[in-house]
Design an enzyme around this catalytic site. Structure first.
Site, PDB file in Angstrom:
ATOM      1  CG  ASP A  31      -1.657  -1.283   1.432  1.00 35.94           C
ATOM      2  OD1 ASP A  31      -2.039  -1.913   0.445  1.00 35.94           O
ATOM      3  OD2 ASP A  31      -1.843  -1.674   2.602  1.00 35.94           O
ATOM      4  CD  GLU A  85      -8.817  -3.046  -0.985  1.00 32.20           C
ATOM      5  OE1 GLU A  85      -9.529  -3.169   0.038  1.00 32.20           O
ATOM      6  OE2 GLU A  85      -7.821  -3.765  -1.205  1.00 32.20           O
TER       7      GLU A  85
END
Length: 482
Positions: free
Chosen positions: A49, A225
């Protein structure tokens, strides 16, 4: 009077020259606005991420999820590559009990109105899946040594699973985008957008921009997401991640006009297929949860993302620590939309080579024959890694991005893309001396290793290795790295 006559004659000569050149003559390409940039991947092992932010102080700031899910870390360096070896500092650690006590995920760092802000998601020690979004505020010029304060939870419509907050400004308005479980939907998370009243508070009713409804968004889990926004010209593009966090993880994209009401879901159009996904050819699996930054010279947009170097995972992918941070250049199509290509192989990132005298044409392979062509699709057909020459001796070789192990080589003086067979004959025919551009020293020309004086050039849009004698020949043998 005499001076005026001279000026008139000069003007007439310029006009005559323009007529002689004519509209059909190929024009010299300008030096590219976005020259080649190269990096060596991965940038960081065991960092998922990823978020890289280039600040006005000349530093890149890098944060990411650590596999222990227990802290927020930062690095800084003056180059993107420098982040690989930069010292890492823990700026915040999870609570020992209660909220913000588990699953510390997906931090992002931003600089807003003179202060630093880190957005992240966290669970609770009493319920590790009670994931919510939180904000830290940092005071100080250097966020690695700043004083950090907790600003609390970002409140949304529901108290439900929510994560991956990102913030951006379009036309002077600051927005927050994130992923959240809508209790009325049969999925894991959808994408939401709202304006902000301050860096930790949204205003108005959030807009739901996208639900995971397409087949490639619902493999393993029904997921939208990790939103990330990039603006180019008059359009804004929001990439997002879909499906389970294994080899099925991929990027989709929403597109809107920069002047539209971004909080109106009707302003956005969703891509029907993934815009970035697994490439078995380059051994890159499950690319996703991206962010964007810019190159050191400010002229190229850079895609930042994580993936794995293998497909098969034992157990829950969340327990597999080997997602790595990677970067590669974003290219822009003629219609102003981004082309991310494929996740490139580990090692040096590839380049594109545009023609000096046909600005919109790039070297590409088509059925293994090398040529120059405009609007190349897929993008990776026109990407080549410049590596140490197979023949050595100060040479370079150009390896295909989407066919690793295949190189530009000449045979019968035609240029092809073929697999390295390990012979000295192949090595010789696939090695070139990189020279300053013969028609423009800012460009590049490639001289054959085993046929001195012969250069890679295009003729009728096909590539050959030929001796050069005219200005046109030299123009045809000059390229720009992009």
């Amino acid at each position: 009077m005499r001076r005026n006559v001279v000026r008139l004659l000069l003007a007439m000569l310029v006009a005559l020259a323009a007529c002689l050149v004519g509209p059909g003559s190929p024009a010299q390409a300008a030096v590219p606005d976005s020259p080649a940039v190269t990096y060596t991947n991965p940038i960081a092992e065991k960092r998922a991420d990823p978020h890289i932010f280039k600040h006005t102080d000349g530093y890149y700031y890098f944060t990411a999820t650590v596999p222990e899910y227990d802290r927020i870390v930062l690095r800084r360096a003056t180059t993107i590559q420098g982040l690989s070896t930069a010292a890492e500092v823990t700026i915040w650690t999870k609570h020992t009990s209660g909220v913000m006590g588990a699953h510390i995920w997906a931090p992002e760092i931003h600089f807003i109105d003179g202060k630093w802000y880190v957005y992240f998601a966290a669970g609770s020690t009493s319920d590790v899946w009670a994931i919510r979004m939180y904000v830290l505020e940092g005071t100080g010029a250097n966020p690695l040594t700043a004083t950090w304060a907790e600003k609390g939870q970002i409140k949304t419509t529901w108290e439900s699973f929510s994560l991956d907050a990102t913030t951006f400004v379009v036309n002077g308005v600051r927005y927050l985008a994130w992923a959240q479980r809508n209790p009325s939907e049969d999925n894991n998370t959808s994408l939401f957008l709202a304006k902000m009243s301050n860096p930790w508070t949204i205003s108005g009713t959030p807009a739901e921009l996208s639900q995971p409804t397409l087949s490639w968004e619902t493999v393993g889990y029904k997921v939208n997401e990790g939103p990330a926004l990039i603006q180019h010209g008059s359009k804004v593009f929001m990439t997002y991640s879909a499906s389970a966090t294994d080899a099925n993880y991929c990027l989709g994209m929403l597109t809107a006009s920069a002047t539209a009401d971004l909080t109106n879901p009707a302003s956005w159009t969703k891509s029907s297929t993934p815009v970035f996904q697994t490439s078995a050819a380059t051994s890159q699996y499950g690319p996703g949860h991206n962010s964007f930054t810019v190159s050191e010279d400010g002229k190229s947009d850079i895609l930042v993302y994580h993936d794995r170097s293998y497909k098969d995972i034992t157990g829950d992918p969340l327990n597999d620590p080997n997602r790595r941070t990677r970067v590669q250049k974003v290219y822009w199509k003629a219609d102003g939309t981004p082309d991310f290509g494929i996740p490139v192989a580990d090692g040096v990132t590839p380049q594109r080579l545009s023609s000096y005298n046909f600005a919109d044409r790039f070297i590409r392979h088509w059925e293994y024959r090398a040529r120059i062509e405009a609007n190349v699709s897929p993008l990776a057909d026109s990407q080549f890694r410049v590596v140490t020459g197979l023949a050595g001796s100060g040479t370079v070789s150009l390896e295909s991005a989407n066919f690793p192990g295949y190189f530009l080589r000449h045979k019968n003086f035609e240029v092809w893309v073929e697999k390295n067979d390990g012979t000295s004959a192949f090595a010789s025919s696939a090695s070139f001396y990189r020279r300053a551009g013969l028609a423009d020293s800012a460009g590049i020309s490639y001289e054959s290793y085993n046929y001195a004086g012969r250069y890679v050039r295009h003729y009728n849009y096909l590539l050959y290795v030929q001796a050069l004698s005219t200005a046109t020949d030299r123009a045809d043998a000059t390229f720009y790295a992009q």
